[in-house]
Write a protein that holds these residues in place. Structure first.
Motif, PDB file in Angstrom:
ATOM      1  N   ALA A 109       6.231  -0.039 -61.266  1.00  0.00           N
ATOM      2  CA  ALA A 109       6.168   1.036 -60.262  1.00  0.00           C
ATOM      3  C   ALA A 109       6.322   2.401 -60.926  1.00  0.00           C
ATOM      4  O   ALA A 109       5.607   3.343 -60.596  1.00  0.00           O
ATOM      5  CB  ALA A 109       7.243   0.835 -59.201  1.00  0.00           C
ATOM      6  N   LEU A 110       7.230   2.511 -61.894  1.00  0.00           N
ATOM      7  CA  LEU A 110       7.394   3.775 -62.618  1.00  0.00           C
ATOM      8  C   LEU A 110       6.155   4.101 -63.430  1.00  0.00           C
ATOM      9  O   LEU A 110       5.661   5.236 -63.421  1.00  0.00           O
ATOM     10  CB  LEU A 110       8.600   3.711 -63.555  1.00  0.00           C
ATOM     11  CG  LEU A 110       9.970   3.741 -62.906  1.00  0.00           C
ATOM     12  CD1 LEU A 110      11.068   3.577 -63.960  1.00  0.00           C
ATOM     13  CD2 LEU A 110      10.187   5.023 -62.122  1.00  0.00           C
ATOM     14  N   GLU A 111       5.616   3.112 -64.111  1.00  0.00           N
ATOM     15  CA  GLU A 111       4.447   3.329 -64.971  1.00  0.00           C
ATOM     16  C   GLU A 111       3.200   3.709 -64.186  1.00  0.00           C
ATOM     17  O   GLU A 111       2.430   4.571 -64.612  1.00  0.00           O
ATOM     18  CB  GLU A 111       4.162   2.072 -65.798  1.00  0.00           C
ATOM     19  CG  GLU A 111       5.233   1.772 -66.824  1.00  0.00           C
ATOM     20  CD  GLU A 111       5.061   0.405 -67.451  1.00  0.00           C
ATOM     21  OE1 GLU A 111       5.666   0.193 -68.511  1.00  0.00           O
ATOM     22  OE2 GLU A 111       4.344  -0.441 -66.896  1.00  0.00           O
ATOM     23  N   THR A 112       3.010   3.090 -63.037  1.00  0.00           N
ATOM     24  CA  THR A 112       1.772   3.313 -62.287  1.00  0.00           C
ATOM     25  C   THR A 112       1.836   4.518 -61.362  1.00  0.00           C
ATOM     26  O   THR A 112       0.813   4.918 -60.820  1.00  0.00           O
ATOM     27  CB  THR A 112       1.384   2.065 -61.474  1.00  0.00           C
ATOM     28  OG1 THR A 112       2.454   1.732 -60.574  1.00  0.00           O
ATOM     29  CG2 THR A 112       1.089   0.887 -62.389  1.00  0.00           C
ATOM     30  N   THR A 113       2.998   5.109 -61.187  1.00  0.00           N
ATOM     31  CA  THR A 113       3.097   6.299 -60.346  1.00  0.00           C
ATOM     32  C   THR A 113       3.426   7.551 -61.165  1.00  0.00           C
ATOM     33  O   THR A 113       3.562   8.628 -60.598  1.00  0.00           O
ATOM     34  CB  THR A 113       4.158   6.121 -59.246  1.00  0.00           C
ATOM     35  OG1 THR A 113       5.437   5.866 -59.853  1.00  0.00           O
ATOM     36  CG2 THR A 113       3.793   4.990 -58.295  1.00  0.00           C
TER      37      THR A 113
END
Length: 86
Positions: free
Chosen positions: A76-80
């Protein structure tokens, strides 16, 4: 927008073909931190300044979603993250 530090790693991860590393970056240059010997604040740079940003974001996600798989939270952190970093 944010500017990637000259000392940041970018490019392919030679251990895994097709993987780019790092998968997530955080502010790490000229971060004002607590000083010592009476100094109120001093600018610091490096992973010691960037890591707390990522750890804090992850902690907030973990608090909000305590039962979620940590790999899902990291994804979630990487893709946002803002892909506009230069």
């Amino acid at each position: 927008g944010p500017i990637l530090s000259d000392t940041s790693s970018t490019g392919p991860d030679l251990r895994r073909i097709g993987m780019l590393r790092p998968s997530l970056s955080a502010p790490g240059s000229s971060i004002y931190s607590a000083g010592h010997a009476g100094a109120l604040e001093v600018p610091r740079s490096g992973t010691s300044m960037a890591a707390p940003h990522v750890a804090g974001m992850f902690a907030l996600l973990r608090q909000r979603y305590p039962n979620e798989n940590p790999l899902v939270l990291m994804s979630a952190l990487e893709t946002t993250a803002d892909p506009g970093v230069r």
